[in-house]
Design a protein around this motif. Structure first.
Motif, PDB file in Angstrom:
ATOM      1  N   MET A   1       0.831  -1.205   0.000  1.00 50.56           N
ATOM      2  CA  MET A   1       0.000   0.000   0.000  1.00 50.56           C
ATOM      3  C   MET A   1       0.868   1.258   0.000  1.00 50.56           C
ATOM      4  SD  MET A   1      -3.385   0.297   2.390  1.00 50.56           S
ATOM      5  CE  MET A   1      -2.878   1.594   3.494  1.00 50.56           C
ATOM      6  N   ALA A   2       0.469   2.208  -0.808  1.00 47.59           N
ATOM      7  CA  ALA A   2       1.257   3.458  -0.858  1.00 47.59           C
ATOM      8  C   ALA A   2       1.172   4.169   0.488  1.00 47.59           C
ATOM      9  CB  ALA A   2       0.708   4.349  -1.960  1.00 47.59           C
ATOM     10  N   LYS A   3       2.232   4.864   0.799  1.00 45.52           N
ATOM     11  CA  LYS A   3       2.240   5.622   2.060  1.00 45.52           C
ATOM     12  C   LYS A   3       1.248   6.775   1.997  1.00 45.52           C
ATOM     13  CE  LYS A   3       6.635   5.399   4.427  1.00 45.52           C
ATOM     14  NZ  LYS A   3       7.713   6.205   4.959  1.00 45.52           N
ATOM     15  N   LEU A   4       0.639   7.036   3.123  1.00 47.34           N
ATOM     16  CA  LEU A   4      -0.236   8.209   3.246  1.00 47.34           C
ATOM     17  C   LEU A   4       0.648   9.461   3.207  1.00 47.34           C
ATOM     18  CD1 LEU A   4      -3.260   8.732   3.964  1.00 47.34           C
ATOM     19  CD2 LEU A   4      -2.608   8.586   6.361  1.00 47.34           C
ATOM     20  N   LYS A   5       0.277  10.414   2.343  1.00 44.65           N
ATOM     21  CA  LYS A   5       1.105  11.636   2.217  1.00 44.65           C
ATOM     22  C   LYS A   5       0.384  12.819   2.858  1.00 44.65           C
ATOM     23  CE  LYS A   5       1.362  10.962  -2.174  1.00 44.65           C
ATOM     24  NZ  LYS A   5       1.472  11.328  -3.582  1.00 44.65           N
ATOM     25  N   VAL A   6       0.999  13.361   3.890  1.00 42.92           N
ATOM     26  CA  VAL A   6       0.343  14.438   4.647  1.00 42.92           C
ATOM     27  C   VAL A   6       1.294  15.632   4.781  1.00 42.92           C
ATOM     28  CG1 VAL A   6      -0.729  15.070   6.851  1.00 42.92           C
ATOM     29  CG2 VAL A   6      -0.982  12.728   5.981  1.00 42.92           C
ATOM     30  N   LEU A   7       0.769  16.818   4.528  1.00 40.10           N
ATOM     31  CA  LEU A   7       1.526  18.040   4.803  1.00 40.10           C
ATOM     32  C   LEU A   7       0.867  18.761   5.966  1.00 40.10           C
ATOM     33  CD1 LEU A   7       3.799  20.031   3.889  1.00 40.10           C
ATOM     34  CD2 LEU A   7       1.995  21.277   2.685  1.00 40.10           C
ATOM     35  N   LEU A   8       1.598  18.924   7.064  1.00 38.71           N
ATOM     36  CA  LEU A   8       1.049  19.672   8.188  1.00 38.71           C
ATOM     37  C   LEU A   8       1.479  21.137   8.042  1.00 38.71           C
ATOM     38  CD1 LEU A   8       0.794  18.729  11.894  1.00 38.71           C
ATOM     39  CD2 LEU A   8       1.771  20.917  11.266  1.00 38.71           C
ATOM     40  N   ALA A   9       0.499  22.021   7.951  1.00 35.12           N
ATOM     41  CA  ALA A   9       0.783  23.445   7.771  1.00 35.12           C
ATOM     42  C   ALA A   9       0.440  24.179   9.056  1.00 35.12           C
ATOM     43  CB  ALA A   9      -0.050  23.996   6.618  1.00 35.12           C
ATOM     44  N   SER A  10       1.427  24.899   9.587  1.00 29.74           N
ATOM     45  CA  SER A  10       1.200  25.588  10.856  1.00 29.74           C
ATOM     46  C   SER A  10       2.006  26.879  10.897  1.00 29.74           C
ATOM     47  CB  SER A  10       1.614  24.664  12.006  1.00 29.74           C
ATOM     48  OG  SER A  10       1.548  25.358  13.232  1.00 29.74           O
ATOM     49  N   SER A  11       1.469  27.871  11.573  1.00 29.05           N
ATOM     50  CA  SER A  11       2.188  29.140  11.696  1.00 29.05           C
ATOM     51  C   SER A  11       3.237  29.092  12.800  1.00 29.05           C
ATOM     52  CB  SER A  11       1.197  30.272  11.968  1.00 29.05           C
ATOM     53  OG  SER A  11       0.463  29.974  13.140  1.00 29.05           O
ATOM     54  N   GLU A  12       3.241  28.027  13.609  1.00 31.37           N
ATOM     55  CA  GLU A  12       4.309  27.872  14.606  1.00 31.37           C
ATOM     56  C   GLU A  12       4.569  26.398  14.855  1.00 31.37           C
ATOM     57  OE1 GLU A  12       2.789  28.844  18.850  1.00 31.37           O
ATOM     58  OE2 GLU A  12       1.854  30.366  17.615  1.00 31.37           O
TER      59      GLU A  12
END
Ligand code: ADP
Length: 462
Positions: A1-12
């Motif tokens: 199974m392909a890896k789950l791709k996640v971008l966490l966007a945060s101001s800090e």
């Protein structure tokens, strides 16, 4: 199974920039997700405090952290404002950040399955994905989770600023951005996201009500089918008296007496009367109405008369600075007041205190009580939001519970909770067993990170 791709966007993000719990979460949840096999990456603005050469680095084993650079917008000491108030160009700054988040994905060739947005500073990401980037096939499968860390900070701007976002004026409409004739970024973010979460199960319910919804309860109710609450965890590699290099002496459940070495050395350093038998109440907090520091100020005379000490580390509204400066002058030997942000001092206070105040009017999750547990410091907390999910009233007869609590936001109820804590404190073996039991609680990310992954998978199936 392909890896789950996640971008966490945060101001800090810890360890690069922090004003509160959001930074702790953004710096520690990714580490847990990486352990669970997620291809997780992080993106944040490059503030003056970010001492990294270039525009990326790594955290954890191999997690890329992308920095968005723009000297005009981000090369400043503070994150959102200074002593004169919020920066006047915050909409320009975070609209720019949000667009750059999408542009950076393309530059890095990273098409996330999920962009995990956090608070109003990244609320424009789902809006842009559904407008300016709607036909961009790079993002054809990208979904957005929007996590609310605090309903009170919505990113509200005057309508004259609307054009700065580069969006069609038609979106200045009650169904999107318009909020009492102003622009509300969180509102549009909630409407355009695929799913919404907040940082504790209780707060997820509370924000559907007028009392806690800060005017967006109606919007949230229309989206309640995609709203959930996942309790924050903490990183015990950073927050643990066994590993903490900043405290006077490391300690664990087995060497609990060394907690009291910390206490005495701290009392000495802060000019308090040195006596390990005097109960020390700590508080580390943004000084905003939310946190209920005024309840503490109201009871301080009575409390210090009961042979206790009070230690405060906090910064925020000037009215609280004035109140606590006065208390510092009045009680030089029994109150230690530090009106600043100081990560090292915070660690020393968690270690040195016996009790920890969290009398919040509302509390989305609260990390300080969870940190306190690990340091064997017992919360005195109001039963609201995440505090309700984590601090259970201690029952001296059964020896069960994790803190001392009160329900109504009233100073006299806080005082009752203080008295309850003092009566248990007097019973030394009972107190020690309480301290040891909270040190053993597990609020690491283990469980909550799995819940995030389940949520990501549910969102992708939509
Ligand atoms: P919030 O995010 O609402 O400010 P949390 O309890 O979720 O509250 O997180 C607060 C975090 O910020 C904790 O890690 C706490 O130790 C830290 N903190 C708050 N004020 C200060 C301060 N003045 N100096 C150092 N750390 C602080």
């Amino acid at each position: 199974m392909a890896k789950l791709k996640v971008l966490l966007a945060s101001s800090e993000v810890v360890p690069f920039a922090k004003t509160g719990g959001l930074a702790d979460v953004a710096g520690s949840l990714p580490l847990a997700l990486e352990e669970l096999g997620v291809d997780i990456r992080v993106i944040m603005p490059k503030y003056a405090s970010v001492k990294i050469a270039g525009n990326s680095t790594k955290i954890g084993k191999n997690i890329p952290v992308y920095f968005v650079e723009n000297d005009d917008y981000f090369n400043r000491k503070e994150l959102y404002g200074d002593k004169f108030g919020d920066y006047k160009d915050n909409l320009d700054r975070f609209a720019f950040f949000s667009r750059e988040i999408l542009e950076r994905c393309k530059k890095e060739g990273f098409a996330p399955d999920i962009i995990h947005c956090n608070d109003w500073q990244t609320a424009l990401v789902p809006v842009y994905l559904n407008t300016l980037y709607k036909y961009d096939i790079f993002f054809i499968d990208t979904k957005v989770l929007y996590t609310i860390h605090n309903m009170a900070y919505q990113g509200i701007f005057s309508k004259e600023e609307f054009p700065k976002m580069g969006l069609d004026w038609a979106l200045f409409h009650i169904n999107y951005f318009e909020f009492y004739d102003k622009v509300n970024l969180m509102k549009a973010g909630l409407i355009y996201s695929d799913a919404i979460s907040t940082v504790s199960p209780t707060y997820a319910k509370e924000i559907l009500t007028q009392e806690f919804g800060c005017g967006l309860e109606g919007v949230l109710r229309t989206r309640s089918n995609v709203l959930s609450g996942i309790l924050n965890g903490i990183d015990y590699n950073l927050w643990s008296p066994e590993k903490d290099n900043k405290i006077f002496k490391k300690y664990s459940v087995e060497t609990l007496r060394d907690k009291y070495v910390n206490k005495e050395m701290f009392q000495k350093e802060m000019g308090l009367k040195v006596d390990r038998n005097i109960p020390v109440f700590g508080m580390i907090s943004r000084l905003a109405d939310q946190k209920g520091a005024d309840f503490v100020a109201d009871i301080i005379d009575k409390m210090l008369n009961m042979k206790t000490q009070f230690v405060l580390l906090g910064t925020g509204d000037n009215k609280y600075h004035v109140i606590f400066e006065k208390i510092a002058r009045k009680y030089p030997q029994s109150a230690s007041i530090s009106l600043k942000f100081d990560a090292v001092l915070a660690q020393k206070i968690y270690a040195a205190s016996d009790m920890f105040f969290m009398p919040s009017r509302y509390e989305p999750c609260g990390l300080s009580q969870i940190i306190s547990f690990k340091y064997g410091t017992i919360p005195v907390a109001r039963q609201t939001g995440g505090l309700k999910d984590t601090v259970q009233e201690f029952d001296p007869k059964m020896g069960k519970g994790t803190g001392f609590t009160f329900v109504e936001p009233r100073s006299e109820d806080l005082l009752s909770a203080v008295k309850k804590s003092l009566s248990v404190y007097k019973d030394s073996p009972l107190w020690t067993s309480l301290v040891k039991s909270v040190m053993g609680l597990d609020y690491s990310w283990k469980t909550s990170a799995k819940e995030y992954i389940n949520l990501f998978n549910r969102i992708m199936k939509k």
